[in-house]
Design an enzyme around this catalytic site. Structure first.
Site, mmCIF file in Angstrom:
data_model
loop_
_atom_site.group_PDB
_atom_site.id
_atom_site.type_symbol
_atom_site.label_atom_id
_atom_site.label_comp_id
_atom_site.label_asym_id
_atom_site.label_seq_id
_atom_site.Cartn_x
_atom_site.Cartn_y
_atom_site.Cartn_z
ATOM 1 N N GLY A 72 0.803 -1.206 0.000
ATOM 2 C CA GLY A 72 0.000 0.000 0.000
ATOM 3 C C GLY A 72 0.837 1.258 0.000
ATOM 4 O O GLY A 72 0.477 2.265 -0.618
ATOM 5 N N SER A 73 1.974 1.223 0.685
ATOM 6 C CA SER A 73 2.837 2.409 0.744
ATOM 7 C C SER A 73 3.415 2.739 -0.631
ATOM 8 O O SER A 73 3.441 3.902 -1.050
ATOM 9 C CB SER A 73 3.972 2.203 1.759
ATOM 10 O OG SER A 73 3.468 2.160 3.072
ATOM 11 N N ASN A 150 -6.585 4.111 9.795
ATOM 12 C CA ASN A 150 -6.015 2.853 10.273
ATOM 13 C C ASN A 150 -5.867 2.785 11.788
ATOM 14 O O ASN A 150 -5.679 1.701 12.342
ATOM 15 C CB ASN A 150 -4.651 2.601 9.615
ATOM 16 C CG ASN A 150 -3.677 3.738 9.849
ATOM 17 O OD1 ASN A 150 -3.959 4.888 9.497
ATOM 18 N ND2 ASN A 150 -2.539 3.447 10.429
ATOM 19 N N GLN A 180 -7.379 0.094 4.487
ATOM 20 C CA GLN A 180 -8.167 -0.476 5.588
ATOM 21 C C GLN A 180 -9.636 -0.683 5.225
ATOM 22 O O GLN A 180 -10.377 -1.332 5.970
ATOM 23 C CB GLN A 180 -8.078 0.434 6.823
ATOM 24 C CG GLN A 180 -6.695 0.546 7.420
ATOM 25 C CD GLN A 180 -6.208 -0.753 8.059
ATOM 26 O OE1 GLN A 180 -6.954 -1.714 8.228
ATOM 27 N NE2 GLN A 180 -4.934 -0.783 8.437
ATOM 28 N N SER A 199 -4.020 -2.967 -0.324
ATOM 29 C CA SER A 199 -2.948 -3.874 0.079
ATOM 30 C C SER A 199 -3.522 -5.232 0.424
ATOM 31 O O SER A 199 -4.552 -5.337 1.093
ATOM 32 C CB SER A 199 -2.209 -3.288 1.288
ATOM 33 O OG SER A 199 -1.196 -4.152 1.732
ATOM 34 N N ALA A 200 -2.824 -6.292 0.002
ATOM 35 C CA ALA A 200 -3.338 -7.654 0.155
ATOM 36 C C ALA A 200 -3.308 -8.157 1.588
ATOM 37 O O ALA A 200 -4.205 -8.879 2.026
ATOM 38 C CB ALA A 200 -2.537 -8.608 -0.736
ATOM 39 N N HIS A 201 -2.284 -7.791 2.354
ATOM 40 C CA HIS A 201 -2.114 -8.438 3.661
ATOM 41 C C HIS A 201 -3.088 -7.924 4.721
ATOM 42 O O HIS A 201 -3.140 -8.461 5.826
ATOM 43 C CB HIS A 201 -0.660 -8.334 4.138
ATOM 44 C CG HIS A 201 -0.266 -7.010 4.719
ATOM 45 N ND1 HIS A 201 -0.143 -6.799 6.074
ATOM 46 C CD2 HIS A 201 0.055 -5.843 4.115
ATOM 47 C CE1 HIS A 201 0.242 -5.554 6.291
ATOM 48 N NE2 HIS A 201 0.365 -4.953 5.131
ATOM 49 N N THR A 237 9.459 -8.177 -12.276
ATOM 50 C CA THR A 237 8.674 -9.394 -12.479
ATOM 51 C C THR A 237 7.539 -9.457 -11.466
ATOM 52 O O THR A 237 7.755 -9.296 -10.260
ATOM 53 C CB THR A 237 9.578 -10.639 -12.322
ATOM 54 O OG1 THR A 237 10.658 -10.532 -13.259
ATOM 55 C CG2 THR A 237 8.790 -11.909 -12.591
ATOM 56 N N CYS A 324 3.004 0.512 11.485
ATOM 57 C CA CYS A 324 3.926 1.221 10.600
ATOM 58 C C CYS A 324 4.607 2.392 11.301
ATOM 59 O O CYS A 324 5.667 2.834 10.904
ATOM 60 C CB CYS A 324 3.179 1.742 9.372
ATOM 61 S SG CYS A 324 2.406 0.457 8.391
#
Length: 381
Positions: A72-73, A150, A180, A199-201, A237, A324
């Site tokens: 995300g950052s 967040n 979020q 963001s995936a996580h 990649t 973070c």
């Protein structure tokens, strides 16, 4: 063995059990470089393209495209520093209490000589739409307001803010940090949102995968140069496993997570917290202004970090704020909300997942009450 109750899902989430099928398929026949030209590699590229469509559908895309990043950052940095018009005389608007990846990017522009207006939040941590629109000028290149905060869970009406920005200056681009919010707060109208970063996580997929949803007309230059992957917008990649897991997680949320689940947990937790002496709820209590999966409270007379560790001993995992920002030793949210020193010191964040239960929420609140009572005896001596 003590049962662990993980309530720090705003920091990161446990990967879904369902992703094991994605891992297996990737290891068997999905590991090829998607930029290669042979058939097995082009199949991988097709899977990546299909993953983009899945994520765009979950966002509610209206004329948007997608490219993948590492997080995300990186996504936010790319939009703010390489999107919109890049001229020194341009003006920028940033919402109050943004994630550091956004706030620090605008400070970078400010230090480079650009005009930046930081719009203050109200007392509930929400950015007033009218204040954002008022800050927009004829030279405003980009406005950025996060969808869900967040730390506090404050929810900004980004659809209305984007519409007001466009009404004031149709040439101004609008970005929202949706890390979020994605798949947890559904948008009805994305037509005025030029960039949305995710963001995936945070969604029970892998760390190391992010994405930018962007309008076809929105200015955007690559932040990372090289082989020209992702239509030239992000070289390197592609992280195929991370991308496919991200799409699978978004699909899971859409099909399996009940809309009222987080609200049930939040209400159960806060109902118990209201029975604890000297607790201030820092998250907005009005449902229209708050997401349901992030709650921030201040336990007065107790140090938040000390409370965190006593709860850890009981198998309950929470946080004192954004992971973070933990290395910086200060909270921008405390300043944005005008918290007293005691309120800031006692602040803790609880964030739920689809797999937490009402019983766990209640247990966590009762553990906070029990530990707070003990800690206050020592703190006040």
């Amino acid at each position: 063995m003590m049962k662990e109750i993980y309530l720090d899902n705003a920091a990161t989430t446990k990967p879904l059990e369902e992703l094991k099928e994605v891992y297996t398929a990737y290891a068997a026949d999905g590991w090829q470089n998607p930029s290669a030209l042979y058939a097995s590699a082009t199949r991988v590229q097709k899977q990546i393209d299909e993953a983009k469509e899945t994520l765009l559908h979950a966002f509610g895309a209206q004329g948007h495209k997608c490219f993948f990043t590492s997080c995300g950052s990186e996504s936010a940095n790319t939009v703010i520093l390489r999107g919109a018009k890049q001229k020194k005389d341009m003006h920028y608007v940033c919402g109050g209490a943004e994630h550091p990846c956004v706030e620090e990017s605008f400070k970078f522009l400010q230090n480079a000589g650009c005009g930046v207006t930081f719009v203050k939040t109200n007392k509930n941590g929400v950015v007033p739409p009218e204040a954002v629109a008022e800050a927009v000028t004829e030279n405003t290149a980009l406005v950025s307001v996060m969808h869900v905060n967040n730390e506090t869970g404050a929810k900004n009406d980004v659809e209305r803010i984007a519409a007001l920005v466009k009404a004031k200056n149709p040439q101004t681009m609008f970005h929202s940090d949706g890390v979020q919010a994605f798949c947890k707060e559904r948008l009805q109208n994305t037509s005025n949102i030029d960039y949305y970063t995710v963001s995936a996580h945070k969604l029970h997929a892998h760390k190391g995968t992010g994405a930018v949803f962007y309008k076809d007309h929105a200015p955007l230059k690559p932040y990372i140069l090289g082989g020209g992957q992702e239509n030239g917008l992000r070289s390197g990649t592609q992280n195929t496993l991370g991308i496919l897991a991200f799409a699978a997680a978004a699909d899971y949320f859409g099909k399996n997570v009940a809309p009222g689940h987080f609200k049930l947990l939040r209400n159960a937790f806060l109902d118990e917290c209201r029975n604890i002496p000297d607790v201030t709820i820092l998250s907005p209590e009005n449902e229209a202004d708050a997401c349901a999966h992030i709650v921030n409270i201040s336990v007065l007379g107790v140090n938040g970090e000390t409370l965190l560790h006593t709860l850890e001993a009981a198998g309950v995992y929470i946080s004192t704020g954004s992971a973070c920002s933990s290395k910086k030793g200060k909270s921008r949210i405390a300043a944005a909300l005008g918290l007293t020193q005691e309120e800031a010191a006692g602040a803790v964040r609880i964030s739920f997942s689809p797999f937490n239960t009402e019983e766990e929420a209640v247990f966590a609140a009762r553990e906070i009450a029990k530990n707070a009572a003990v800690l206050r005896k020592f703190m006040r001596k």
